[in-house]
Motif scaffolding. Sequence first.
Motif, PDB file in Angstrom:
ATOM      1  N   UNK A 140      90.219 115.457  14.955  1.00  0.00           N
ATOM      2  CA  UNK A 140      90.420 114.226  14.187  1.00  0.00           C
ATOM      3  C   UNK A 140      89.363 113.178  14.526  1.00  0.00           C
ATOM      4  N   UNK A 168      86.107 114.149  12.669  1.00  0.00           N
ATOM      5  CA  UNK A 168      86.173 113.856  11.238  1.00  0.00           C
ATOM      6  C   UNK A 168      86.036 112.360  11.008  1.00  0.00           C
ATOM      7  N   UNK A 169      86.764 111.620  11.824  1.00  0.00           N
ATOM      8  CA  UNK A 169      86.764 110.178  11.680  1.00  0.00           C
ATOM      9  C   UNK A 169      85.390 109.588  11.908  1.00  0.00           C
ATOM     10  N   UNK A 199      88.920 108.450   6.728  1.00  0.00           N
ATOM     11  CA  UNK A 199      88.648 107.819   8.003  1.00  0.00           C
ATOM     12  C   UNK A 199      89.857 107.046   8.529  1.00  0.00           C
ATOM     13  N   UNK A 200      90.344 106.143   7.714  1.00  0.00           N
ATOM     14  CA  UNK A 200      91.393 105.243   8.189  1.00  0.00           C
ATOM     15  C   UNK A 200      92.760 105.919   8.266  1.00  0.00           C
ATOM     16  N   UNK A 229      93.459 108.403   9.747  1.00  0.00           N
ATOM     17  CA  UNK A 229      93.656 108.935  11.094  1.00  0.00           C
ATOM     18  C   UNK A 229      94.409 107.934  11.976  1.00  0.00           C
ATOM     19  N   UNK A 230      94.263 106.650  11.689  1.00  0.00           N
ATOM     20  CA  UNK A 230      94.908 105.669  12.558  1.00  0.00           C
ATOM     21  C   UNK A 230      95.885 104.751  11.820  1.00  0.00           C
ATOM     22  N   UNK A 251      97.815 117.533   7.523  1.00  0.00           N
ATOM     23  CA  UNK A 251      99.091 117.793   8.197  1.00  0.00           C
ATOM     24  C   UNK A 251     100.089 118.515   7.277  1.00  0.00           C
ATOM     25  N   UNK A 276      82.025 109.945   9.729  1.00  0.00           N
ATOM     26  CA  UNK A 276      81.796 109.128   8.532  1.00  0.00           C
ATOM     27  C   UNK A 276      80.783 108.015   8.795  1.00  0.00           C
ATOM     28  N   UNK A 332      90.889 109.184  19.433  1.00  0.00           N
ATOM     29  CA  UNK A 332      91.420 110.006  18.342  1.00  0.00           C
ATOM     30  C   UNK A 332      92.531 109.286  17.599  1.00  0.00           C
ATOM     31  N   UNK A 333      93.366 108.578  18.352  1.00  0.00           N
ATOM     32  CA  UNK A 333      94.511 107.913  17.728  1.00  0.00           C
ATOM     33  C   UNK A 333      94.097 106.641  16.988  1.00  0.00           C
ATOM     34  N   UNK A 334      93.230 105.842  17.651  1.00  0.00           N
ATOM     35  CA  UNK A 334      92.929 104.512  17.114  1.00  0.00           C
ATOM     36  C   UNK A 334      91.534 104.376  16.536  1.00  0.00           C
ATOM     37  N   UNK A 335      90.708 105.348  16.828  1.00  0.00           N
ATOM     38  CA  UNK A 335      89.310 105.217  16.441  1.00  0.00           C
ATOM     39  C   UNK A 335      88.479 104.651  17.573  1.00  0.00           C
TER      40      UNK A 335
END
Lengths: 201, 201, 201, 201
Positions: D109, D112-113, C113-114, C116-117, D172, D116, D27-30
């Motif tokens: 992403x 997936x994030x 989870x984490x 990703x950021x 990646x 959870x 996507x970048x930060x949640x």
Amino acid sequence: MEGKSSRQEQALVRREQLVDTALALFSKQGYDATSIKQIAAAEGVAVGLLYHYFPSKSAVMRAIWERHSFLPELRALLLVEHNETAERVLRDVAERFSAMLAHKEALFRLMVRESQSNPEVADCLHTIVEEGIKALGAYLERRVHLGELRPHDTALTARTLLGTVLTTHLARLPIRPWAELVAQLLHGISRHSDHVRPGQD
Amino acid sequence: MEGKSSRQEQALVRREQLVDTALALFSKQGYDATSIKQIAAAEGVAVGLLYHYFPSKSAVMRAIWERHSFLPELRALLLVEHNETAERVLRDVAERFSAMLAHKEALFRLMVRESQSNPEVADCLHTIVEEGIKALGAYLERRVHLGELRPHDTALTARTLLGTVLTTHLARLPIRPWAELVAQLLHGISRHSDHVRPGQD
Amino acid sequence: MEGKSSRQEQALVRREQLVDTALALFSKQGYDATSIKQIAAAEGVAVGLLYHYFPSKSAVMRAIWERHSFLPELRALLLVEHNETAERVLRDVAERFSAMLAHKEALFRLMVRESQSNPEVADCLHTIVEEGIKALGAYLERRVHLGELRPHDTALTARTLLGTVLTTHLARLPIRPWAELVAQLLHGISRHSDHVRPGQD
Amino acid sequence: MEGKSSRQEQALVRREQLVDTALALFSKQGYDATSIKQIAAAEGVAVGLLYHYFPSKSAVMRAIWERHSFLPELRALLLVEHNETAERVLRDVAERFSAMLAHKEALFRLMVRESQSNPEVADCLHTIVEEGIKALGAYLERRVHLGELRPHDTALTARTLLGTVLTTHLARLPIRPWAELVAQLLHGISRHSDHVRPGQD
DNA sequence: TATGAATGAGTGTTCATTCAT
DNA sequence: AATGAATGAACACTCATTCAT
């Protein structure tokens, strides 16, 4: 006599509908808790249209006071025939005042509510009450001079009559026939009510 | 041995101060028009602290009701001596009710205001009014049985007395000595109030 | 051997409990959506105590990584006996990797989870994956030299094995006996496959 | 005659832009770590405008799923020609799946994030995975019946192919030509494997 | 006349963090 | 070691209002 185009008429009708819708919502939820969006939605129009008819939210409130002022109705109600007996006049006033409060309940509740914080509304309410007391007091004064009533604090009597009716509506107590109230005011509830009352000269 | 540290005490004091500050603002501006920020600022603390003591704005309102309930005071006020004369008891009740309304004016105005939209508050107010009418009516009923008063609609008399005092405070009319009101209620204002009143049997 | 006072011991135990509690909450709700207050409440202590053990919220996260690092466990898991057959080794690695993911599910999900950021976490995960592929690839390379396996892209095979197990856990698919996966993989890379595979030289 | 005013069109375009901007930031930060203010600022509009288009932050998330659903693309990708050879079909699926993941990386992403902690998203992801395995498994089953492939656990093979591609993108790792993966998988399940595999009947 | 896109200050509420006790 | 009172910035969200169409 048809002086107005249907466009103008329709616009006026819409304006009045908006005022009524706003009154209903303000009365139920309060001025602050009611949004312009809610008023527009209840009327089925876009938000912007409200600003076509009124320059601001507070202007809607003012339009309510203008359209639904208590005063004329109250004045008409207090234009009593001074030659009629007190019993009849007081009963009439009580019943018509009660009917008016029932009919304009939404406006009445809104006034009571907003008068607590809006000084303008408070003034308006104050004027109404004082005018009512003054008019009814003047009538009672005349009946005193005519000898039908004893000399007494007529303003207080007026306040008692109107206040009792008002409290009843405000607290949503059951509305009883007002003749009984008038009878009590006229004749008292003491068994020996004829003798000189102490504490009054 | 006094059980409370100064820290705990201080916290309780602060909580009560917040409740009082909120009451003052709610009463003046209304619940909706008063912001949490305003309450905090008036108390000189940060916004977050309010949420340390209360879980929400409405919880502040509830804390006000809990802390300042009308009921106990009203009940004490209505615990009258049934052997005293009606004149004395009614005057006492009127004066003490009037004093209570003056003393708890902020709370009283807040209740009237919010009862228009908050059903919980409306219920509370309704209970108070009915309880007052019932207690005072029961006393009057007893004076009827003792022969001091005529048979009459005692609930209506109670409503008249309390309602008149209440309306006076609500409309900010000048507070007169309430003995005069009691006298009018007891003896009426008709010159010939001794004879049998029509419309009552 | 009792070298530590019970106070010190208790403090260490409490620290570890806080880390575990935080891991559980972070894993379930995410780092951002979990508040310090929640962690403290779940542990039954005051908020301030967390700041006695950790300087900040992100320090709690770092403590999690330190306490529960994947790497040592993964490395131990990949320390295979190079003389054992590929079938046995691959099955062993798959089963132990799968068991590890099941056992450290909370940590695993938090990392995914984490990562990703949080670039730090992303790096950590990347390292783990690459190290796993490298170690398993090296083993496979040896089996190629020993003639048990055909020459092939061993890194890809390692990636396939680990990736399939990982995806299965991530997507919560049913965990099948991993022998079957190994069998499938194996007989595609065995020297004694039926004929020369096209697209590989 | 094109039915839409430029005003309506512009509004729709803006809505879509907001969804895309939100996707990039989420996507970048949640989701939790991204504020409404950030989204508005990235788009160069006022905060309130977001609430003109979406009733809440979570509605923005839902709009993302609606606009960018994986499923249709994945289904199209799995509509393979059953008469083609396994090698060609598997390579095609792997490459197109890989291309899709690359193209929709942000969405992938994000899923997936958030899967959870957000059960709705988890369900969605689960459905996608299961559907993919089922469709690819059905194709493989057919190739078994046609005699091209040995009887084997086709669902596991599908899981291996898709899972390996997925893990590669998630971690990646460098994207290699997928033909090699297919080749490895294929010659483990071909009928013409060298001998009966142990542990399978 | 009527719409609704757009604004930005405002709301109630939560947060990580500090610190006196 | 442990508490919880106190902070103030940030959050999601709402509001009255404006204005191009």
